[in-house]
Design a protein around this motif. Structure first.
Motif, PDB file in Angstrom:
ATOM      1  N   VAL A  72       0.582  -1.019   0.189  1.00  0.00           N
ATOM      2  CA  VAL A  72       0.008   0.143   0.090  1.00  0.00           C
ATOM      3  C   VAL A  72       0.966   1.264   0.056  1.00  0.00           C
ATOM      4  O   VAL A  72       0.356   2.133  -0.610  1.00  0.00           O
ATOM      5  N   ALA A  73       1.989   1.354   0.613  1.00  0.00           N
ATOM      6  CA  ALA A  73       2.709   2.462   0.961  1.00  0.00           C
ATOM      7  C   ALA A  73       3.425   2.659  -0.685  1.00  0.00           C
ATOM      8  O   ALA A  73       3.469   3.989  -0.942  1.00  0.00           O
ATOM      9  N   LYS A  74       4.182   1.670  -1.441  1.00  0.00           N
ATOM     10  CA  LYS A  74       4.264   2.041  -2.779  1.00  0.00           C
ATOM     11  C   LYS A  74       3.262   2.502  -3.610  1.00  0.00           C
ATOM     12  O   LYS A  74       3.182   3.364  -4.472  1.00  0.00           O
ATOM     13  N   ALA A  75       2.001   1.740  -3.506  1.00  0.00           N
ATOM     14  CA  ALA A  75       1.178   2.251  -4.514  1.00  0.00           C
ATOM     15  C   ALA A  75       0.495   3.627  -4.209  1.00  0.00           C
ATOM     16  O   ALA A  75       0.384   4.202  -5.111  1.00  0.00           O
ATOM     17  N   VAL A 104       2.369   5.865  -5.904  1.00  0.00           N
ATOM     18  CA  VAL A 104       2.228   6.054  -7.379  1.00  0.00           C
ATOM     19  C   VAL A 104       1.104   6.571  -7.637  1.00  0.00           C
ATOM     20  O   VAL A 104       0.845   7.405  -8.779  1.00  0.00           O
ATOM     21  N   TYR A 105       0.146   6.509  -7.081  1.00  0.00           N
ATOM     22  CA  TYR A 105      -1.276   7.128  -7.488  1.00  0.00           C
ATOM     23  C   TYR A 105      -1.302   8.364  -7.022  1.00  0.00           C
ATOM     24  O   TYR A 105      -1.844   9.186  -7.815  1.00  0.00           O
ATOM     25  N   ALA A 106      -0.640   8.944  -5.768  1.00  0.00           N
ATOM     26  CA  ALA A 106      -0.630  10.285  -5.326  1.00  0.00           C
ATOM     27  C   ALA A 106       0.177  11.144  -6.803  1.00  0.00           C
ATOM     28  O   ALA A 106      -0.140  12.140  -7.282  1.00  0.00           O
ATOM     29  N   ALA A 107       1.163  10.561  -7.286  1.00  0.00           N
ATOM     30  CA  ALA A 107       1.916  11.276  -8.388  1.00  0.00           C
ATOM     31  C   ALA A 107       0.965  11.174  -9.644  1.00  0.00           C
ATOM     32  O   ALA A 107       0.930  12.208 -10.481  1.00  0.00           O
ATOM     33  N   LEU A 108       0.228   9.986  -9.984  1.00  0.00           N
ATOM     34  CA  LEU A 108      -0.670   9.930 -11.065  1.00  0.00           C
ATOM     35  C   LEU A 108      -1.760  11.026 -10.950  1.00  0.00           C
ATOM     36  O   LEU A 108      -1.942  11.646 -11.892  1.00  0.00           O
ATOM     37  N   LEU A 109      -2.221  11.164  -9.785  1.00  0.00           N
ATOM     38  CA  LEU A 109      -3.715  11.812  -9.594  1.00  0.00           C
ATOM     39  C   LEU A 109      -3.209  13.346  -9.281  1.00  0.00           C
ATOM     40  O   LEU A 109      -4.182  14.095  -9.298  1.00  0.00           O
ATOM     41  N   GLY A 110      -2.065  13.612  -8.579  1.00  0.00           N
ATOM     42  CA  GLY A 110      -1.772  14.795  -8.136  1.00  0.00           C
ATOM     43  C   GLY A 110      -2.172  15.368  -7.001  1.00  0.00           C
ATOM     44  O   GLY A 110      -2.498  16.645  -6.605  1.00  0.00           O
ATOM     45  N   VAL A 111      -2.865  14.425  -6.391  1.00  0.00           N
ATOM     46  CA  VAL A 111      -3.505  14.863  -4.921  1.00  0.00           C
ATOM     47  C   VAL A 111      -3.063  13.524  -3.831  1.00  0.00           C
ATOM     48  O   VAL A 111      -2.758  12.862  -4.105  1.00  0.00           O
ATOM     49  N   GLY A 119      -9.727   3.886  -4.946  1.00  0.00           N
ATOM     50  CA  GLY A 119      -9.364   3.259  -3.725  1.00  0.00           C
ATOM     51  C   GLY A 119      -8.215   2.221  -4.096  1.00  0.00           C
ATOM     52  O   GLY A 119      -8.065   1.657  -4.887  1.00  0.00           O
ATOM     53  N   LEU A 120      -7.351   2.319  -3.058  1.00  0.00           N
ATOM     54  CA  LEU A 120      -6.407   0.953  -2.866  1.00  0.00           C
ATOM     55  C   LEU A 120      -6.702   0.199  -1.849  1.00  0.00           C
ATOM     56  O   LEU A 120      -6.725   0.637  -0.583  1.00  0.00           O
ATOM     57  N   VAL A 121      -6.737  -1.202  -2.198  1.00  0.00           N
ATOM     58  CA  VAL A 121      -7.335  -2.037  -1.188  1.00  0.00           C
ATOM     59  C   VAL A 121      -5.941  -2.918  -0.765  1.00  0.00           C
ATOM     60  O   VAL A 121      -5.738  -4.034  -1.818  1.00  0.00           O
ATOM     61  N   PRO A 122      -5.317  -2.944   0.283  1.00  0.00           N
ATOM     62  CA  PRO A 122      -4.171  -4.068   0.384  1.00  0.00           C
ATOM     63  C   PRO A 122      -4.620  -5.466   0.480  1.00  0.00           C
ATOM     64  O   PRO A 122      -5.548  -5.779   0.985  1.00  0.00           O
ATOM     65  N   GLY A 123      -3.943  -6.210  -0.366  1.00  0.00           N
ATOM     66  CA  GLY A 123      -4.231  -7.619  -0.457  1.00  0.00           C
ATOM     67  C   GLY A 123      -5.536  -7.965  -0.835  1.00  0.00           C
ATOM     68  O   GLY A 123      -5.865  -9.157  -0.882  1.00  0.00           O
TER      69      GLY A 123
END
Length: 118
Positions: free
Chosen positions: A19-22, A25-32, A52-56
């Motif tokens: 989840v930390a790595k994802a 990446v998503y913060a960079a992609l979305l800009g928020v 949403g990011l769902v661990p596992g």
């Protein structure tokens, strides 16, 4: 068709292994930065969509992203799509805050999400 319309795809959940790595990446992609940031779920709101990011893959064991169609009446839409040939994967359940979700499988096994906010 019963005429119970959809409000479009407004929520997409992605299963992630780290989840930390994802999140980076998503913060960079979305800009928020995420609006929800918990060990069990990270959620971003951008341009009227929720990502949403769902661990596992969470308790539902997601193995691929799931797009959620927002609907005004989840029970009616669930009945409509199952009558048309979809199979219930997860029945309607309350995930908190009055939000109801369900998933179905289309004839090819693709997962479709339904979501109703009360």
């Amino acid at each position: 068709m019963t005429g119970s319309s959809t409000q479009g795809i407004k929520t997409v959940l992605h299963p992630v292994s780290d989840v930390a790595k994802a999140k980076a990446v998503y913060a960079a992609l979305l800009g928020v930065e995420p609006q929800a940031d918990e060990p069990y779920y990270v959620g971003f709101e951008v341009e009227g969509q929720h990502i949403g990011l769902v661990p596992g893959g969470g308790q539902q064991g997601m193995t691929s992203p799931v797009a959620y169609w927002h609907v005004p009446d989840i029970e009616a839409k669930l009945a409509e799509v199952t009558a048309a040939g979809a199979t219930v994967k997860e029945p309607v359940r309350d995930v908190g805050g009055g939000r109801l979700v369900a998933t179905v499988l289309d004839p090819d096994g693709n997962v479709l999400g339904l979501l109703q906010d009360r």
